[in-house]
Scaffold this active site. Structure first.
Site, PDB file in Angstrom:
ATOM      1  N   GLU A 149     -15.839 -39.719  62.140  1.00  0.00           N
ATOM      2  CA  GLU A 149     -15.587 -40.664  61.191  1.00  0.00           C
ATOM      3  C   GLU A 149     -14.376 -41.235  61.435  1.00  0.00           C
ATOM      4  OE1 GLU A 149     -14.788 -42.893  58.507  1.00  0.00           O
ATOM      5  OE2 GLU A 149     -14.514 -41.195  57.130  1.00  0.00           O
TER       6      GLU A 149
ATOM      7  N   CYS B 234      -9.948 -45.944  55.485  1.00  0.00           N
ATOM      8  CA  CYS B 234     -10.875 -46.362  56.589  1.00  0.00           C
ATOM      9  C   CYS B 234     -11.781 -47.700  56.346  1.00  0.00           C
ATOM     10  CB  CYS B 234     -11.393 -45.425  57.446  1.00  0.00           C
ATOM     11  SG  CYS B 234     -12.579 -44.476  56.362  1.00  0.00           S
TER      12      CYS B 234
HETATM   13  O1  LIG Z   1     -10.446 -43.395  55.122  1.00  0.00           O
HETATM   14  C1  LIG Z   1     -11.480 -43.351  54.960  1.00  0.00           C
HETATM   15  C2  LIG Z   1     -11.925 -42.845  53.363  1.00  0.00           C
HETATM   16  C3  LIG Z   1     -13.305 -42.933  52.982  1.00  0.00           C
HETATM   17  C4  LIG Z   1     -13.399 -42.841  51.577  1.00  0.00           C
HETATM   18  C5  LIG Z   1     -14.793 -42.941  51.024  1.00  0.00           C
HETATM   19  O2  LIG Z   1     -15.418 -41.967  51.528  1.00  0.00           O
HETATM   20  O3  LIG Z   1     -15.323 -43.423  50.279  1.00  0.00           O
END
Ligand SMILES: O=CCCCC(=O)O
Length: 430
Positions: free
Chosen positions: A207, A241
């Protein structure tokens, strides 16, 4: 390898042989108990997050509460890992879902509880055990999560926080006991870790970063879009992200939308991270602020224009910036991981789509329009793991979460995540 770490890997492997046989429903009870502990102590755990990486305390508490929500989702989830019968001429004709074993989580500092538990809970419920390599500024969060799971009644060794630096990841992942890895982080880290996993024939889930588009048309609710856009870009000090990073405006709304967007943006003023009213605090580390400032300067050197300057007010704090960027600016190929947004103008839906897709990443785009045909056009053609219609991006335990292109592969959250670290084992014959 350090002996303590090796003994933890061996422990995780030993416990796996017992844990994999614990009924799904029994595991769910422990998850529900852990969710209750988190929920009842969200402020205490929130303070650990804020102390470690400066997130405004109200967001840290919300992060812990979201973990509890996600855990309750899995505590009530249907067991999709039950053996499945397949019609055939054989007496034995079924699929069993066999957990893989010890799974390594390599997790970042930006959501120190959420990212860890988002990966670990479905992996553990599927029968795996987990070892965590957390960001070095978040060892306190890693230890707190381990303590919560132990207090909830998980056997020792089901989840262990390893306090190691990134150099230890290779040796850990190469260890015979470890059967897979889930990484949330940068593309560079993801590529390196996935290479090690690949060379050792171990499953990986990545991810990674994003530079999501937030596309607005004249028939979208502009007030709601301005509010959601500013929140999406600036919450967690822009270090998310899935944050909206590129605001693609239909040229017809530029003059109407920009002033209300700027007004919303300016509501994010730097404050004390421990004050519950604070919406914006410092970045997690000064070197991250240096990097963002360098990106801002590079964007300007390549023709970007300032709408709001990115003003550095301390070693890790900024007044948020907004720049107008044209196609071809190399900054568009990078992720801006901090309080700096980009505005782009499109003459129609086709151009908005082309701009939105013209980047290496594809995580979670948003489109604001009431027109059903236009919604469908973007649903079918946006290259991202999620498409949000008239809402800002925000993951939800019920829905699959993951990226496309350079944003990674594999699925977190929802029932899909339960099958990421299992082998579909065919049983066939007479
Ligand atoms: O940086 C990524 C964060 C993802 C937050 C989420 O799962 O909503």
């Amino acid at each position: 390898m350090e002996q303590l770490i090796e003994s933890k890997l061996i422990k995780a492997d030993e416990v796996f042989s017992v844990w994999r046989k614990v009924p799904f429903e029994e595991k769910q009870k422990l998850i529900a108990k852990a969710a209750e502990i988190l929920k009842n102590n969200s402020e205490k755990f929130g303070r650990i997050i804020t102390t470690e990486m400066n997130k405004p305390i109200s967001e840290s508490i919300a992060e812990v509460e979201k973990c509890a929500l996600m855990m309750n989702y899995y505590a009530d989830a249907e067991n999709i890992l039950k053996p499945e019968k397949i019609e055939s001429e054989f007496a034995y004709s079924e699929v069993h879902y066999a957990p893989k074993g010890v799974i390594l989580g390599v997790m970042p500092w930006n959501f120190p509880f959420w990212q860890v538990l988002r990966f670990a809970v479905p992996a553990i419920l599927a029968g795996n055990t987990v070892v965590l390599k957390h960001a070095s500024i978040c060892f306190g969060s890693g230890n707190a999560i381990e303590e919560v799971l132990l207090e909830a009644g998980f056997p020792v060794g089901v989840f262990q926080n390893l306090e190691v630096g990134h150099k230890a990841v290779k040796e850990i992942l190469e260890h015979d006991a470890v059967k897979g890895v889930s990484l949330t982080g940068s593309g560079k880290a993801g590529g390196e870790v996935a290479s090690i996993a690949g060379l050792n024939i171990k499953k990986s889930l990545l991810e990674l970063g994003g530079s999501d588009a937030f596309i607005i048309f004249e028939d979208g609710d502009l007030e709601a879009a301005a509010k959601a856009g500013a929140k999406s870009r600036l919450q967690n000090c822009g270090q998310t992200c899935t944050a909206a990073k590129r605001f693609i405006l239909d040229e017809k709304i530029e003059d109407q939308f920009l002033p209300i967007f700027i007004e919303e943006y300016k509501k994010y003023e730097i404050g004390d991270p421990f004050n519950k009213e604070t919406k914006l605090a410092g970045m997690a580390r000064p070197d991250l602020a240096d990097e963002l400032e360098a990106q801002f300067n590079r964007a300007l050197e390549n023709g970007a224009e300032i709408i709001l300057p990115l003003e550095r007010i301390s070693e890790n704090q900024f007044k948020p910036g907004l720049i107008r960027v044209k196609e071809g600016n190399p900054i568009l190929q990078e992720e801006l991981f901090g309080p700096l947004g980009m505005v782009m103008i499109a003459k129609d839906a086709e151009q908005a789509l082309q701009i939105a897709n013209d980047i290496p990443f594809g995580l979670s785009n948003s489109v604001w329009t009431q027109d059903k045909d236009r919604q469908l056009f973007f649903i079918e053609n946006l290259e991202s793991g999620t498409v949000n219609i008239n809402r800002m991006t925000s993951s939800d335990p019920r829905f699959p979460f993951g990226g496309s292109k350079a944003s990674g592969y594999g699925t977190e959250l929802s029932l899909h995540a339960l099958k990421e670290f299992v082998t579909a084992k065919t049983i066939v014959g007479n």
